[in-house]
Enzyme design. Sequence first.
Site, short mmCIF file in Angstrom:
data_model
loop_
_atom_site.label_atom_id
_atom_site.label_comp_id
_atom_site.label_asym_id
_atom_site.label_seq_id
_atom_site.Cartn_x
_atom_site.Cartn_y
_atom_site.Cartn_z
N TYR A 1 7.12 -5.45 -8.02
CA TYR A 1 8.48 -5.95 -7.69
C TYR A 1 7.82 -6.99 -6.97
CZ TYR A 1 8.96 -4.14 -2.75
OH TYR A 1 8.22 -4.37 -1.66
N LYS B 1 1.79 -5.01 -5.19
CA LYS B 1 3.07 -4.84 -4.56
C LYS B 1 3.45 -3.97 -5.68
CE LYS B 1 6.74 -7.61 -2.17
NZ LYS B 1 7.09 -6.96 -1.34
N ARG C 1 7.17 11.42 -22.08
CA ARG C 1 5.99 11.18 -21.09
C ARG C 1 5.14 11.17 -20.83
NH1 ARG C 1 4.50 14.05 -16.16
NH2 ARG C 1 5.35 13.15 -14.03
N GLU D 1 -0.17 -2.98 8.85
CA GLU D 1 1.15 -3.90 9.08
C GLU D 1 2.76 -2.89 9.04
OE1 GLU D 1 1.41 -4.81 4.78
OE2 GLU D 1 0.69 -3.07 4.11
#
Length: 286
Positions: free
Chosen positions: A33, A150, A101, A182
Amino acid sequence: MSRTVYVNGAFVPEDEAKVSIFDRGFLFADGVYEVTSVLDGKLVDFAGHMKRLERSLTELDMPSPASTEELLQIHRELVTRNGLGEGLIYLQITRGAPADRDFVFPDPEETAPTLVLFTQTKGIVDSPGAATGITVITIDDLRWGRRDIKTVQLLYPSMGKMMAKAAGAGDAWMVEDGEVTEGTSNNAYIVTGGKIVTRHLGNEILHGITRAAVLRFAREAQMEVDERPFTVEEAKAADEAFVTSASAFVTPVVAIDGVSLGDGTPGPVARRLREIYVDEMKKAAV
Ligand code: PLP
């Protein structure tokens, strides 16, 4: 008012948007994202976010569903359709929804990626955290080893935010081998010995787009920057601290694990960098 969102080629009201239950983003967190902030109806550092998106996709061998130019048009259309003046645009790409799946990646020729974008209204420039600063706690960094990508695997950062909330703090800084990596959704900095110190880039942290811009502005303003790890003890003894992200810009940190930094109010370096960041980004927004 219902938002207009974007799903796989169509702009639709949010309550009509659909993604398959077989989508790999849902089943495996197999998705990436980006979050781009919007100021005065314009996109902040769009090029930087798209560059990182491309990198995230490449690292995961995931096909891109649209070109940067197409993504720019979709972002702009969402701003217009939702009358967004200030806030955020979330973009998510997953490896799509194969018939069954299966852990094995589907053939990209047969399974198209899923592309979703939506807006979120948020006051970023005049946020309460910017004025008063936030407090943080420190927690173990229990995430996977590729934090530079990300991905939508945000469970541990969510747990970290819950731990912070339970402790009455604004956020959590994650710690590995005694050193701060972070924040749960931001990059972490201290100011000590006249220098801005923040962890160097690597697989241990997300390569923040705001981080890159803020460090550039700091250097241009003749501030000294040291990209190296720092310990929790060093942070607690620092003159000031702050975090950066697209959704919070530069936000001062005024206490770590209950230990106040300086006089317990936002420090001058964080305040100055925030001012420069907002000014410069407003000028450069597209
Ligand atoms: N680090 C983490 C773990 C994040 O989730 C984020 C933003 O979501 C950042 C750093 C800051 O990145 P950026 O400045 O690109 O928003």
